[in-house]
Each structure stands twice: as structure tokens, then as C-alpha cells.
Design an enzyme around this catalytic site. Structure first.
Site, short mmCIF file in Angstrom:
data_model
loop_
_atom_site.label_atom_id
_atom_site.label_comp_id
_atom_site.label_asym_id
_atom_site.label_seq_id
_atom_site.Cartn_x
_atom_site.Cartn_y
_atom_site.Cartn_z
N TYR A 134 -5.55 -5.40 -1.71
CA TYR A 134 -5.45 -3.95 -1.70
C TYR A 134 -6.81 -3.36 -1.39
CZ TYR A 134 -4.31 0.75 -3.59
OH TYR A 134 -4.12 2.10 -3.78
N LYS A 162 -2.73 -4.19 1.82
CA LYS A 162 -2.38 -2.77 1.73
C LYS A 162 -3.62 -2.00 2.15
CE LYS A 162 -1.14 0.98 -1.45
NZ LYS A 162 -0.87 1.37 -2.85
#
Length: 293
Positions: A134, A162
Site C-alpha cells: 500500500y 494499492k
């Protein structure tokens, strides 16, 4: 085929009026989202207010979402924690509870050195569950650049990222320099991301408008831009709220407007001003009018 494909909703956490986790409502919301066609669920992220949970609450939230999904869609669990040891423990819990994967930030409490970032992901990798790295340099001290992601991607279980920098060029660079799947991390790139190769979207606003989010992402991914653009432009004012520090309050209010109330946010998050709520209401009404035409 991508491992984490389509629209994954970064879940809000329902609370009662006295700020207790409403597990029954959480189960109901998950069931509704699945019926509306979303492709996956992501509990215990920042939108879910994980940082306000006790360890017992956090474990039960994850378990409740996995039970509600009941194998119908994958569940990817947020694993952020102050120390690598704690993050690994939450990854182990997710694996043992039946999660399909985890979403893993780099160290969050200070700006770590490169070798510390790599050791952090190595420890998480060793648990043996698929990992979505992330990147969120807006809210945390580390920027997972494409070159750094290329090194992190050498760990066998790191399969996706992400991408929350908000820069569409980053997605191009990651796809060019790594073998990672790219998942859109900020809602206002939900059109551009799939157009250039993102295979997934970890989304905020689709908590309230799941069917519309799935439709938009599918059209964009298929290159049907003439059909996607009207949906995107009418929802774009809502998507901008996802990049705000007050995204939790905004999206919880959108859910109330959608007929799916989830209660307040926990302090230190407080209710917004009436002017802010009115702005969301107007933007929501406009979005719903166009997508339902």
C-alpha cells in the site's frame, strides 16, 4: 488473470450511537455490498477506523467480514500497525481467519530507511499469504516509488500495489518497471486507472454506490469511454472527498443518503459542519440522478 481484480470496497466500520462496533450492521453491510456486485471486501483499513480499535475489536471486525463474505468474494485485510511484529501478527490472524490476502503499508510511525522497509515486507511475506503493498505518501512518511516497489516485488507473496499517490503517471511507471498488479487507491482516478492497465480498485465511495462503482470500473476497463465518462463526471465530486482527511465522515454520510446508515465516527473524528453535509448531499443527489437515468 489478476489475483485481485475488480472493485474491492475499503469498508467503513458501523458504530452504535455510543461508539461501540455494530457487528450486526457490519455483517449486513457486507452482505448488501456483495449482493450489489462488488468484487471484494477490505476491512481494517484507515477508512474503517482501525486505529481506534482495541485488539479484540479489530480481530472480531475481520472475522465478521470473512463470515459475512462466506467465500462469495475475497476478503483482503488491512495490516497496518506501529511495529513490524504487530503487523505480522495481524497478517497471521488474517491468514488463519480465512482471508484471501492482506493490504500492507510500510512502517508508519517514522520515515524508515530503505533496508527497514524491505525487512518489514520480508517479515510479512514470510507469513505466506498474498500481499497488496500500500503506497500512501499523502498520509504516511514513505513513498513506495516504482523502483522501490520493483525490489519489494521480489518477495514471492507481494503480488499487487494499492497506488494512492494520486498521480496517474505512477501507475504507468509501476506497470512498466514491475510485475505487480496495480489497484487504484484514490477514487478520483477510477476512470483513468483501468484505462491504462489497473486491474483493481480499492474504493471508498462504492461503500454507498457499489453498483455504480462496479459499472464505471467495468466500462473503463473495457475501453467504453463514451459510456463511462458521464458516470465518472457526475460521481467525480464524490470521489474527491475520498482524498480528504475527513473521508470517513464524508463516506459514512453518503451511506446514510444511500439508505445504508452506519452510525457516527469515533472521536477524535467529529461530525462535520452543516455546510459540509449539505455539499455532500448536493453532490450525491446529482450523482444518483445521472446514474439512474
Amino acid at each position: 488473470m489478476a489475483k485481485f481484480e475488480g472493485v474491492y470496497v475499503a469498508l467503513v466500520t458501523p458504530f452504535t450511537e455510543d461508539y461501540e462496533v455494530d457487528y450486526k450492521r457490519l455483517y449486513e453491510v457486507c452482505d448488501w455490498l456483495i449482493q450489489e456486485g462488488i468484487n471484494g471486501l477490505v476491512p481494517a483499513g484507515s477508512l474503517g477506523e482501525y486505529a481506534t480499535f482495541s485488539p479484540e475489536e479489530r480481530a472480531k471486525v475481520v472475522e465478521t467480514v470473512i463470515q459475512a463474505a462466506n467465500g462469495r468474494v475475497p476478503v483482503v485485510v488491512g495490516s497496518a500497525a506501529p511495529s513490524t511484529k504487530q503487523a505480522v501478527q495481524w497478517v497471521e490472524h488474517a491468514k488463519n481467519a480465512g482471508a484471501a490476502g492482506v493490504m500492507a503499508l510500510p512502517p508508519i510511525n517514522y520515515k524508515p530507511l530503505k533496508n527497514e522497509i524491505l525487512e518489514h515486507y520480508k517479515a510479512i511475506n514470510n507469513v505466506g499469504i498474498p500481499i497488496i503493498a500500500y503506497n500512501n505518501p499523502r498520509d504516511y512518511p514513505t513513498d513506495l516509488t516504482p523502483d522501490l516497489l520493483a525490489e519489494i516485488a521480489q518477495f514471492e507473496n507481494v503480488v499487487a500495489v494499492k497506488e494512492f499517490s494520486g498521480d496517474i503517471r505512477r501507475m504507468h511507471d509501476i506497470l512498466d518497471r514491475t510485475n505487480l498488479e496495480v489497484m487504484v487507491g484514490v477514487d478520483n482516478l477510477a476512470l483513468e486507472g483501468p484505462m491504462i492497465g489497473a486491474t483493481g480498485w480499492i474504493s471508498g465511495v462504492p461503500n454507498a454506490l457499489p453498483r455504480e462503482g462496479v459499472q464505471l470500473f467495468k466500462l473503463a476497463k473495457e475501453g467504453k469511454i463514451d459510456e463511462a465518462l458521464p458516470l465518472y463526471r457526475r460521481q467525480l465530486p464524490l470521489f474527491h472527498y475520498d482524498a480528504s482527511p475527513q473521508l470517513v465522515q464524508y463516506i459514512k454520510y453518503m451511506m446514510e443518503l444511500a439508505g445504508q446508515p452506519v452510525g457516527p465516527s469515533r472521536p477524535p473524528r467529529l461530525p462535520l459542519s452543516q455546510e459540509e453535509y449539505e455539499s455532500v448531499r448536493k453532490d450525491f443527489k446529482r450523482a444518483v440522478e445521472i446514474v439512474h437515468q
